[in-house]
Design a protein around this motif. Structure first.
Motif, short mmCIF file in Angstrom:
data_model
loop_
_atom_site.label_atom_id
_atom_site.label_comp_id
_atom_site.label_asym_id
_atom_site.label_seq_id
_atom_site.Cartn_x
_atom_site.Cartn_y
_atom_site.Cartn_z
N LYS A 28 0.83 -1.20 0.00
CA LYS A 28 0.00 0.00 0.00
C LYS A 28 0.86 1.26 0.00
O LYS A 28 0.61 2.22 -0.74
N LEU A 29 1.89 1.25 0.85
CA LEU A 29 2.79 2.40 0.93
C LEU A 29 3.48 2.66 -0.40
O LEU A 29 3.58 3.80 -0.86
N GLN A 30 3.96 1.60 -1.05
CA GLN A 30 4.65 1.76 -2.32
C GLN A 30 3.71 2.28 -3.40
O GLN A 30 4.09 3.14 -4.20
N ASN A 31 2.50 1.78 -3.42
CA ASN A 31 1.53 2.26 -4.40
C ASN A 31 1.22 3.74 -4.21
O ASN A 31 1.14 4.50 -5.18
N ARG A 32 1.04 4.14 -2.97
CA ARG A 32 0.73 5.55 -2.70
C ARG A 32 1.90 6.45 -3.06
O ARG A 32 1.74 7.52 -3.63
N PHE A 33 3.10 5.98 -2.71
CA PHE A 33 4.30 6.77 -2.99
C PHE A 33 4.50 6.93 -4.50
O PHE A 33 4.75 8.04 -4.99
N LEU A 34 4.36 5.85 -5.25
CA LEU A 34 4.54 5.92 -6.69
C LEU A 34 3.43 6.74 -7.35
O LEU A 34 3.67 7.42 -8.36
N ARG A 35 2.24 6.69 -6.79
CA ARG A 35 1.13 7.49 -7.33
C ARG A 35 1.47 8.98 -7.22
O ARG A 35 1.24 9.75 -8.15
N GLN A 36 2.03 9.38 -6.10
CA GLN A 36 2.40 10.78 -5.92
C GLN A 36 3.54 11.17 -6.85
O GLN A 36 3.58 12.28 -7.37
N MET A 37 4.46 10.26 -7.09
CA MET A 37 5.58 10.53 -7.98
C MET A 37 5.12 10.64 -9.43
O MET A 37 5.78 11.29 -10.24
N CYS A 38 3.99 10.02 -9.75
CA CYS A 38 3.51 9.99 -11.14
C CYS A 38 2.40 11.01 -11.37
O CYS A 38 1.54 10.80 -12.23
#
Length: 279
Positions: A198-208
């Motif tokens: 979940k953390l990785q998905n949220r982090f990558l979403r913000q980066m994209c």
């Protein structure tokens, strides 16, 4: 205000927002010639002068030269339409160049913010290690362009989002350290592995930001898991917290991938793709 609706040079200067020196220059080149008082030779301007000055300032804003303005306003045969069209084209070319410069500045700002965010993500870690890790991180990119791309993406996060992610990740790490003695298939371990996804998905979403992101896929998740033990930087970062953490987390993620993710890819690649502030 003077009699007969006339204005002194200082009054016109204040009303039009131009200097007295500029008004004198316009007079000297025959662009805006005021009335001269017979008793003292002082310049006086009428309302017609003010209207003409307004036209001059409009052309100035369009970046016409004073010679061109004089041609436009003083020649009966001058083609004002063609002059305006020509000046429009000049300004459009300048606009394209200006936009290009703005784009370069925005990229540089994103890279600078990305480097600042990287410092935030290393908060609380030993300074001598973080300096080396940041250097290794830069070297991991195949060239300088790749590094800038990563930093630019990292720069999509605000400082607040970076600080929040760092705090949440640190909390997750401390919780995972408490389950290192458990087998990787234990329910508590697997729940923390899901939280990590979940953390990785949220982090990558913000980066994209501005780009479509549909969550980490199954193959991407396997790559992410392998990177923990195959990438020296990632391995050392996790090992800083506990020597056994990289291998344990890798095995736990591989178990999760085989027994949960693989059988329900759509569900788990979409899990918690919201922003970091969605909690």
């Amino acid at each position: 205000m003077a009699t007969h609706n006339t204005f002194s040079v200082s009054q016109v200067s204040q009303m039009a927002g131009v200097s007295i020196r500029t008004l004198h220059h316009y007079d000297n080149i025959g662009l805006l010639s005021p009335i001269r008082r017979q008793d003292n030779g002082y310049r006086e301007y009428t309302e017609q002068h003010l209207a003409r000055l307004h036209q001059i300032l409009v052309y100035k804003q369009l970046e016409f030269s004073l010679d061109k303005i004089r041609d436009v306003m003083c020649s009966q045969h001058f083609d004002a339409y063609s002059a305006l069209a020509e000046q429009r084209d000049v300004l459009l070319r300048k606009l394209d160049k200006t936009q290009l410069i703005i784009n370069h500045i925005e990229v540089a700002m994103s890279i600078a913010q990305g480097e600042k965010n990287l410092d935030i993500l290393f908060t609380g870690l030993p300074a001598e290690k973080t300096a080396r890790w940041k250097s290794q991180f830069a070297e991991m990119a195949s060239d300088q362009s790749d590094y800038k791309d990563v930093m630019q993406s990292l720069g999509n996060l605000t400082q607040q989002e970076s600080e929040q992610f760092q705090q949440v990740l640190e909390h997750w790490l401390q919780e995972y350290l408490q389950v290192l003695s458990l087998p990787v298939h234990a329910e508590d371990v697997q729940q923390l592995v899901l939280e990590h996804l979940k953390l990785q998905n949220r982090f990558l979403r913000q980066m994209c930001k501005g780009e479509e992101f549909s969550g980490i896929g199954y193959q991407g998740y396997l790559t992410l898991a392998d990177a923990i033990i195959q990438e020296p930087l990632a391995y050392e970062l996790f090992a800083h917290y506990a020597p056994s953490l990289p291998e344990h987390l890798h095995e736990a993620m591989m178990y999760f991938a085989e027994h949960k993710f693989k059988g329900n890819i759509d569900k788990y690649r979409q899990v918690a793709v919201g922003s970091l502030s969605s909690e």
